[in-house]
Design an enzyme around this catalytic site. Structure first.
Site, PDB file in Angstrom:
ATOM      1  N   GLY A 183      -5.424  -8.595  -3.429  1.00 20.54           N
ATOM      2  CA  GLY A 183      -5.448  -9.480  -4.591  1.00 20.54           C
ATOM      3  C   GLY A 183      -4.306 -10.459  -4.440  1.00 20.54           C
ATOM      4  N   GLY A 230       1.651 -11.255  -6.963  1.00 18.20           N
ATOM      5  CA  GLY A 230       2.133 -11.383  -8.341  1.00 18.20           C
ATOM      6  C   GLY A 230       1.140 -10.913  -9.386  1.00 18.20           C
ATOM      7  N   GLU A 290       3.070  -3.727   0.189  1.00 19.09           N
ATOM      8  CA  GLU A 290       3.305  -4.886   1.072  1.00 19.09           C
ATOM      9  C   GLU A 290       4.312  -4.516   2.167  1.00 19.09           C
ATOM     10  OE1 GLU A 290       2.005  -8.025   0.919  1.00 19.09           O
ATOM     11  OE2 GLU A 290       1.025  -8.069  -1.036  1.00 19.09           O
ATOM     12  N   GLY A 331       0.028  -7.627  -9.751  1.00 15.25           N
ATOM     13  CA  GLY A 331       0.353  -6.300 -10.261  1.00 15.25           C
ATOM     14  C   GLY A 331      -0.014  -5.166  -9.320  1.00 15.25           C
ATOM     15  N   LYS A 332      -0.248  -5.481  -8.042  1.00 15.55           N
ATOM     16  CA  LYS A 332      -0.555  -4.423  -7.067  1.00 15.55           C
ATOM     17  C   LYS A 332       0.607  -3.454  -6.970  1.00 15.55           C
ATOM     18  CE  LYS A 332      -1.302  -7.170  -3.421  1.00 15.55           C
ATOM     19  NZ  LYS A 332      -1.126  -8.561  -3.914  1.00 15.55           N
ATOM     20  N   SER A 333       1.797  -4.057  -6.876  1.00 16.49           N
ATOM     21  CA  SER A 333       3.013  -3.264  -6.771  1.00 16.49           C
ATOM     22  C   SER A 333       3.204  -2.394  -8.018  1.00 16.49           C
ATOM     23  CB  SER A 333       4.160  -4.247  -6.590  1.00 16.49           C
ATOM     24  OG  SER A 333       5.354  -3.607  -6.587  1.00 16.49           O
TER      25      SER A 333
END
Lengths: 218, 194, 473
Positions: free
Chosen positions: C38, C41, C168, C43-45
């Site tokens: 995605g 920034g 990441e 919201g994966k993290s």
């Protein structure tokens, strides 16, 4: 010697010579420190450093006591000058008897300092090179925007804290995910003990110091 | 998932790391003042005024306490913050080894009193100024003994104390307040749970 | 059987802010390799940090439940949780408490209360699996990003966690290390039945490795599992978006140089550029490319006196290491990779006012700035705190601030990261304008190459410790 015991001893001696005024005691402390440093094979440069660094403040205080103390006492001027050297050499004695890692490990295991402090500090020390370069980056990027930052500029400290906030968050999260639980029990690959002779040395040192400080012969 | 817990006085891992890293930053930024100190001492020595060099700059070395108090707003933050800063100084090659820790404790305790007297409710110029005053008083009492200040003429003692208070006010209150104003406005501290 | 379950999870960083994740229901199967993708920034993290139990403990507020092996993660103490879910972080250098890899592994096992006599074998096994043995006793500060991520893998192996999350993890590491880590991760799934979730915006190399693709939709604040068709479309679209090089000119020898490298050698943790000799021309727009970790940023650091080097590096005939920093900064300025490094005040308006105050020429007027802010979609944010801008907005503001300064030579380190295509074009246009109309020199590092050849003059490439001009971009 066990770092915790040695640290306590060094503290005790440091505080006691602050409250007493015996030149002879300071000289003995400096001599013992040098002997211990010799025993640990401290590099020559470290003696030079320990002699030079306190020189300016020691000479400074000697003169100011000599001129501006009510008694203008030469004796007290020497007490203060040698006291500054005694502090410095006590530092040298400690530094060359152990390492930061051993000291912190001993403080964790022997003095039972909360692990949050022990490992928080250890983790933070890994950032020293990054911190050095970050200070350069902050200064350089400000220069590129036409501004010179000095040690008294609030922006320099503010930007430092912004970096510190970021890094402390990241490191604390990573340490937590490496299983670190604040102040929870841990096992130790290397168990640090306090050998019996440490206590003997401590008692002899303290008794010896009292003998010098309070002997009628001084 | 209860996350709006009451403000806690416990030190968390990230608080320790934050204050330690901040102290290392300050150590590196203020490294230049070591030369300033030596230069000042040398210049003042022939006049017998060397202790003034110490008292002019002392405010820089006691900034960590009020700064930590402000950032964390916990009981004991000033004391522990200053103690951590002195540990940093001792470890990264300060001049006085473990005796730095003793001074750190005395300084931290001094700063703490200012916040204690305001019951840990005020974090503004008033509490910072009060903290600068308590730091000056407590550290000065310690230096009367440790640095032999008690032996000086009364006028010199008074002058040294005034110098010290001004230094602590300029750095520990004025500068710290400027930095914390920036921090407050940035809202960067808001996301952290206490 | 599903290993990880999210049940109606909603997460806010602050109650006053919109949610990052909203009413999320999701499951990840046992023993699978999952990719979460995605835009950056979105919201994966955040999602990974919720699963590993760091949020909301460290930040934000959450409702709903997240379970691993049907047990809520928030109920476990950190030392137990780490043995169930482990994580590799985005910043390689900010994840270790100890000085050396071996000590970090020992620290980890001590946290788990592993008996002392069992530690060494477990440490050595983990070091071997992650390929760390050779530098196990070197200090972290001397290791490259790739080496540090290998250590992170070693820690995860030592923890023996059933679920492994990677946030990441390859953002700053060289391609060889990336390939090695992907291979070892596949082994962990196939041979040791671990469940893996990698968050990555770069889809290359994943298609044959993964079992499931998950897509984060930033608009809806939700993740969904892509079915076979959608996954295929995604990967195909990614391949197509992969850059098709176009021809570009080579610099002519008679161009007057802005920078001159002569036997220039630089290293940072590992040797980077070796014995490079070439000119970077004045008044041109040069693009610098090269794989992660090859030394592009280090070259920039050397160009602005933040990095020592050997050999010669000259600016307009003067050795850069001998120049006075303050004066030199008025001629050559760097747009740092971390946008926040460039900020000195608090709000957008204050930052712009500061650049206006110290600008070198009057080329940028308030009107021009307002128009540019509008074209960058930054209007109406005057009073916003710069630290609360999205990463893309920070980048755009940062570039604008440095353009306003009107420094003759501008170095830009990844100014296009995280920007949508429209914003990227706007930035490239501004840079082109600075070169053509104001005769500035621009040197730009970028990974995002789409359409860049329309704006740039030359392409400088760093590969295998060598710099050379390329005829394609």
């Amino acid at each position: 010697m066990n770092p915790t015991i040695l640290l306590c001893l060094v503290f005790f001696v440091g505080v006691e010579i602050s409250f007493t005024s015996v030149i002879w005691a300071n000289v003995v402390i400096i001599t013992i420190s040098v002997l211990v440093m010799l025993w640990h094979r401290a590099p020559l440069l470290s003696y030079v450093r320990l002699l030079l660094v306190p020189l300016i403040p020691a000479v400074g205080i000697w003169f100011s006591i000599r001129y501006f103390s009510t008694a203008q006492s030469v004796h007290f001027a020497w007490v203060m000058a040698t006291r500054i050297y005694a502090y410095a050499f006590l530092g040298g004695l400690f530094t060359f008897s152990t390492t930061t890692e051993k000291t912190l490990a001993s403080l964790e295991q022997n003095a039972h300092i909360p692990t949050t402090f022990v490992y928080g500090m250890l983790g933070a020390f890994n950032f020293v090179p990054k911190i050095r370069s970050e200070v350069k980056i902050i200064r350089a990027s400000a220069q590129m925007r036409g501004i010179d930052l000095h040690f008294w500029s609030p922006q320099l400290l503010f930007k430092s804290i912004v970096a510190a906030l970021n890094w402390s968050e990241n490191l604390a999260e990573a340490m937590t995910s490496h299983g670190f639980t604040e102040n929870a029990p841990r096992t130790h690959r290397t168990v640090i003990r306090i050998p019996w002779w440490n206590y003997v040395v401590t008692v002899i040192s303290i008794v010896g110091l009292q003998a010098i400080l309070f002997s009628p012969l001084k | 998932m209860q996350q709006k817990a009451a403000h806690s006085n416990r030190w968390h891992l990230r608080d320790v790391i934050l204050i330690t890293i901040t102290s290392i930053f300050m150590g590196i930024i203020f490294f230049v003042t070591g030369f300033l100190y030596n230069g000042l001492t040398l210049a003042l020595t022939p006049l017998g005024m060397a202790p003034f060099a110490n008292d002019i700059l002392l405010g820089l070395w006691t900034m960590a306490g009020p700064l930590a108090a402000f950032m964390l707003q916990k009981v004991g933050a000033a004391t522990i913050g200053e103690l951590l800063a002195s540990a940093v100084e001792a470890i990264i090659g300060g001049q006085w080894g473990p005796s730095t820790l003793i001074s750190g404790f005395v300084q931290g305790f001094g700063s703490e009193l200012g916040f204690t007297f305001t019951l840990y409710r005020r974090y503004d110029m008033a509490s910072l100024s009060l903290s600068a005053l308590t730091t000056a008083i407590v550290t000065f009492a310690w230096d009367l003994v440790r640095s032999g200040y008690a032996a000086y003429h009364p006028w010199m003692i008074v002058a040294l104390f005034i110098t010290r208070f001004i230094s602590m006010w300029v750095f520990g209150a004025l500068l710290v307040s400027a930095v914390t104003k920036l921090l407050d406005r940035s809202h960067l501290l808001d996301r952290r749970h206490a | 059987m599903s290993k990880i379950n999210l049940n109606d999870v909603t997460f806010h960083y602050e109650t006053t802010l919109p949610p990052v994740i909203e009413h999320q229901n999701l499951a990840f199967d046992d023993g699978t390799f999952n990719l979460l993708t995605g835009p950056s920034g979105t919201g994966k993290s955040t999602l990974l940090k919720l699963i590993v139990g760091l949020y909301p403990a460290f930040m934000g507020e959450a409702t709903g439940t997240i379970t691993v092996n049907d047990q809520p993660v928030v109920d476990l103490p950190a030392s137990k949780r780490a043995q169930v879910v482990a994580m590799m972080f985005q910043n390689p250098s900010q994840q270790f408490a100890m000085e050396t890899p071996r000590n970090e592994l020992i620290f980890t096992l001590e946290n788990l209360q592993v008996p002392a006599d069992l530690m060494d074998a477990r440490v050595n096994d983990a070091l071997t699996f992650a390929g760390v043995t050779d530098f196990a006793d070197r200090k972290f500060t001397s290791l490259s990003g790739g080496e540090q991520q290998k250590v992170s893998l070693a820690v995860i192996v030592a923890l023996n966690a059933e679920v492994i999350l990677l946030d990441e993890p390859f953002a700053n590491i060289d391609p060889d290390a990336r390939l090695f880590l992907l291979t070892q991760l596949t082994t962990l799934v196939k041979k040791y039945h671990k469940t893996i979730i990698v968050a990555d915006h770069d889809l290359s190399d994943y298609e044959p490795l993964i079992d499931q693709l998950y897509i984060f939709d930033g608009e809806r604040h939700q993740v969904h599992q892509a079915d076979a068709g959608e996954a295929q479309t995604r990967f195909a679209a990614f391949e197509q978006r992969q850059h098709q090089p176009a021809p570009i000119a080579l610099p002519a020898a008679e161009l007057s140089p802005e920078f001159t490298l002569d036997s220039f050698t630089v290293s940072h943790q590992t040797p980077l550029i070796h014995d490079a000799s070439l000119n970077i021309p004045q008044g041109k727009f040069v693009v610098l490319t090269g794989a992660n970790g090859t030394g592009k940023s280090t070259l920039f650091d050397a160009l602005v006196k933040l990095q020592t080097y050997t050999g010669s590096l000259q600016w307009q005939g003067q050795e850069i290491s001998k120049l006075r920093a303050r004066k030199y900064a008025q001629h050559v300025a760097l747009v740092f990779q971390q946008a926040a490094s460039q900020f000195l005040t608090i709000t957008v308006a204050e930052e712009i006012a500061l650049s206006l105050k110290y600008q070198q020429t009057a080329a940028w007027t308030q009107n021009r700035i307002n128009a540019t802010l509008a074209s960058l979609d930054l209007s109406g944010r005057d009073d916003q705190v710069v630290y609360s801008l999205s990463e893309g907005q920070k980048k755009k503001l940062q570039v604008l601030l440095m353009l306003i300064m009107d420094v003759p030579t501008l170095l830009l380190d990844e100014p296009l990261t995280g920007l949508d295509l429209v914003s990227a074009h706007t930035i490239l246009k501004l840079l082109r304008h600075a070169v053509t109309e104001e005769h500035h020199t621009v040197l730009m590092i970028t990974h995002q190459l789409t359409d860049v050849s329309q704006y740039a003059d030359y392409h400088l490439h760093l590969n295998n410790h060598q710099l050379s001009y390329e005829a394609r971009l």
